[in-house]
Design an enzyme around this catalytic site. Structure first.
Site, PDB file in Angstrom:
ATOM      1  N   HIS A 106       5.159 -33.739  21.597  1.00 37.01           N
ATOM      2  CA  HIS A 106       4.005 -34.037  20.328  1.00 37.01           C
ATOM      3  C   HIS A 106       2.865 -32.773  20.612  1.00 37.01           C
ATOM      4  O   HIS A 106       2.696 -31.610  21.283  1.00 37.01           O
ATOM      5  CB  HIS A 106       2.796 -34.773  20.998  1.00 37.01           C
ATOM      6  CG  HIS A 106       1.606 -35.597  20.001  1.00 37.01           C
ATOM      7  ND1 HIS A 106       0.465 -35.162  20.288  1.00 37.01           N
ATOM      8  CD2 HIS A 106       1.951 -36.572  19.451  1.00 37.01           C
ATOM      9  CE1 HIS A 106      -0.422 -35.672  19.129  1.00 37.01           C
ATOM     10  NE2 HIS A 106       0.120 -36.834  18.888  1.00 37.01           N
ATOM     11  N   GLU A 178       5.117 -35.219  12.197  1.00 31.12           N
ATOM     12  CA  GLU A 178       2.903 -35.377  12.870  1.00 31.12           C
ATOM     13  C   GLU A 178       2.600 -34.095  12.089  1.00 31.12           C
ATOM     14  O   GLU A 178       2.366 -33.325  13.658  1.00 31.12           O
ATOM     15  CB  GLU A 178       3.039 -35.996  14.018  1.00 31.12           C
ATOM     16  CG  GLU A 178       3.534 -37.439  13.808  1.00 31.12           C
ATOM     17  CD  GLU A 178       2.747 -37.788  15.435  1.00 31.12           C
ATOM     18  OE1 GLU A 178       2.452 -38.735  15.319  1.00 31.12           O
ATOM     19  OE2 GLU A 178       2.770 -37.069  16.751  1.00 31.12           O
TER      20      GLU A 178
END
Length: 263
Positions: A106, A178
């Site tokens: 992430h 993302e």
């Protein structure tokens, strides 16, 4: 928990990471109601997953029960099985505690905790070695996007993390795109037009080769249906819009009603 070997037959992956939120009582309440909902509806064509904070993993596992179709994950894990890694948790330990999926790479981990392409590669390999599902997160900054390098950048991130894997191993990986400029409290929701080219690039390279290609970044009730309609998108990885159960349930309903869920 459902054996990870049979996961992936559902067509749309719809999941949420709670990040550093929810204590035990709130986690139990959320997951108990989610489990009841999924049991009642069946959610044909949809694979739900929840990634709680580590302290809530066991409580979430217990509320879901042994046969839940909801996939349970952790937000990070170390690539070594054991050793002098203070503060870390291994994939083996996460699996032992009930995890079936491990989030890797992430942007917050990359920015604040030194996650690199090299460490994502080690973690993906470790997760696969233990039979769990790697959820590899990739995404570019606003500066990279402005320079017109989004597709190149995310393909390099993905290729670096998946380097050396066999086709069978790549087929067990989820990739979540993302874009950094679209996530978080101050993120700007991406338009469908902005996402077409990155997903076209991901689709050319990984479409049909991975377990799924997900989108995450300011997903909400208003844009979820349109995001699912983008070519090569096979799921959504959701933040704040799913932190309260009604929002997550509504997003699951949107996915279940989408033509892609029916094949």
């Amino acid at each position: 928990m459902t054996d990870t070997a049979v996961l992936g037959v559902r067509r749309l992956w719809i999941g949420t990471s709670w990040k550093m939120n929810k204590g035990l009582a709130e986690a139990r309440s959320y997951v108990s109601a989610l489990s009841d909902y999924v049991s009642r509806t069946g959610l044909p064509g949809v694979q739900p997953f929840v990634i709680p904070s580590l302290t809530a993993l066991a409580a979430t596992r217990d509320e879901l029960g042994a046969d839940s179709p909801v996939l349970l994950g952790v937000q990070n894990a170390h690539w070594e099985d054991q050793g002098a890694w203070t503060g870390e948790v291994s994939v083996a330990q996460a699996k032992d505690a009930g995890a079936q999926l491990v989030e890797i790479g992430h942007s917050e981990r990359r920015e604040h905790f030194g996650e690199t392409v090299a460490t994502t590669r080690l973690k993906v390999a470790a997760v696969l070695a233990h039979g769990l599902v790697p959820l590899l997160c990739i995404g570019e900054s606003a500066e990279v996007k402005t320079a017109g390098e989004s597709s190149r950048f995310i393909l390099e991130q993905a290729a670096g993390a998946l380097d050396g894997l066999t086709a069978e191993q790549v087929g067990r990986v989820l990739i979540a795109y993302e874009p950094i400029w679209a996530i978080g409290e101050n993120g700007r929701p991406a338009t469908v037009a902005e996402l077409r080219e990155p997903f076209a690039a991901l689709g050319r390279e990984y479409g049909g080769r991975t377990k799924g290609l997900l989108y995450g970044g300011s997903v909400n009730l208003d844009n979820a249906e349109d995001l699912l309609g983008i070519d090569h998108v096979t799921g959504l990885f959701i933040g704040r819009a799913a932190w309260q159960l009604p929002g997550y349930l509504r997003l699951l309903e949107i996915a279940a009603a989408h033509p892609k869920a029916a094949g």
